[in-house]
Write a protein that holds these residues in place. Structure first.
Motif, PDB file in Angstrom:
ATOM      1  N   ALA A 114       0.832  -1.213   0.000  1.00 28.83           N
ATOM      2  CA  ALA A 114       0.000   0.000   0.000  1.00 28.83           C
ATOM      3  C   ALA A 114       0.862   1.257   0.000  1.00 28.83           C
ATOM      4  N   LYS A 115       1.934   1.249   0.776  1.00 27.79           N
ATOM      5  CA  LYS A 115       2.838   2.411   0.811  1.00 27.79           C
ATOM      6  C   LYS A 115       3.528   2.591  -0.539  1.00 27.79           C
ATOM      7  N   ASN A 116       3.982   1.480  -1.127  1.00 32.43           N
ATOM      8  CA  ASN A 116       4.625   1.566  -2.447  1.00 32.43           C
ATOM      9  C   ASN A 116       3.668   2.119  -3.490  1.00 32.43           C
ATOM     10  N   LEU A 117       2.427   1.645  -3.474  1.00 25.91           N
ATOM     11  CA  LEU A 117       1.432   2.133  -4.420  1.00 25.91           C
ATOM     12  C   LEU A 117       1.135   3.606  -4.177  1.00 25.91           C
ATOM     13  N   PHE A 118       0.938   3.984  -2.922  1.00 25.80           N
ATOM     14  CA  PHE A 118       0.635   5.381  -2.608  1.00 25.80           C
ATOM     15  C   PHE A 118       1.772   6.296  -3.071  1.00 25.80           C
ATOM     16  N   ASP A 119       3.012   5.903  -2.795  1.00 27.60           N
ATOM     17  CA  ASP A 119       4.158   6.720  -3.204  1.00 27.60           C
ATOM     18  C   ASP A 119       4.237   6.832  -4.729  1.00 27.60           C
ATOM     19  N   ALA A 120       3.969   5.733  -5.428  1.00 23.93           N
ATOM     20  CA  ALA A 120       3.990   5.759  -6.894  1.00 23.93           C
ATOM     21  C   ALA A 120       2.877   6.655  -7.438  1.00 23.93           C
ATOM     22  N   LEU A 121       1.704   6.597  -6.813  1.00 24.07           N
ATOM     23  CA  LEU A 121       0.591   7.457  -7.231  1.00 24.07           C
ATOM     24  C   LEU A 121       0.917   8.928  -6.969  1.00 24.07           C
ATOM     25  N   ALA A 122       1.562   9.204  -5.847  1.00 30.64           N
ATOM     26  CA  ALA A 122       1.944  10.585  -5.528  1.00 30.64           C
ATOM     27  C   ALA A 122       2.934  11.117  -6.559  1.00 30.64           C
ATOM     28  N   LEU A 123       3.871  10.282  -6.988  1.00 30.98           N
ATOM     29  CA  LEU A 123       4.830  10.690  -8.015  1.00 30.98           C
ATOM     30  C   LEU A 123       4.126  10.917  -9.350  1.00 30.98           C
ATOM     31  N   LEU A 124       3.186  10.053  -9.680  1.00 31.48           N
ATOM     32  CA  LEU A 124       2.411  10.241 -10.907  1.00 31.48           C
ATOM     33  C   LEU A 124       1.635  11.547 -10.848  1.00 31.48           C
ATOM     34  N   ARG A 125       0.981  11.797  -9.722  1.00 31.07           N
ATOM     35  CA  ARG A 125       0.242  13.056  -9.560  1.00 31.07           C
ATOM     36  C   ARG A 125       1.152  14.254  -9.768  1.00 31.07           C
TER      37      ARG A 125
END
Length: 103
Positions: A84-95
């Motif tokens: 979940a943390k990896n996904l959240f961080d990747a989504l934040a970078l995409l944003r």
């Protein structure tokens, strides 16, 4: 040696269409880490080009799924160091690469 003339409108169109296709793949499965990373990589590449690429449609395609998925995994990402943390961080970078404001 002659100068090479780029077909900037044609290149911009082709790259924009590719980004829009990848954005559609992301929007269909926004919790797929591989799709998030692929779109982020393409956006990073696009930022290095010597001409601008219009991201308006890509931003529109991604906005809802991106924000919803970040909201869904935010709490879980704050309490664990796993997927979940990896996904959240990747989504934040995409944003960030899409220049979408958010929390």
């Amino acid at each position: 040696m002659g100068n090479i003339t780029l077909d900037v409108p044609g290149l911009e169109y082709a790259i924009r269409r590719r980004l829009e296709t990848e954005a559609e793949f992301f929007a269909a499965a926004p919790s797929n880490l591989e799709a998030v990373q692929k779109l982020t990589t393409l956006l990073t590449f696009v930022s290095t080009l010597p001409f601008p690429v219009v991201l308006w449609e890509v931003q529109n395609i991604c906005y809802g799924p991106l924000i919803r998925t970040m909201d869904e995994v935010r709490e879980q990402a704050q309490t664990e160091n796993g997927a979940a943390k990896n996904l959240f961080d990747a989504l934040a970078l995409l944003r960030e690469n899409l220049r979408i404001n958010g929390q």
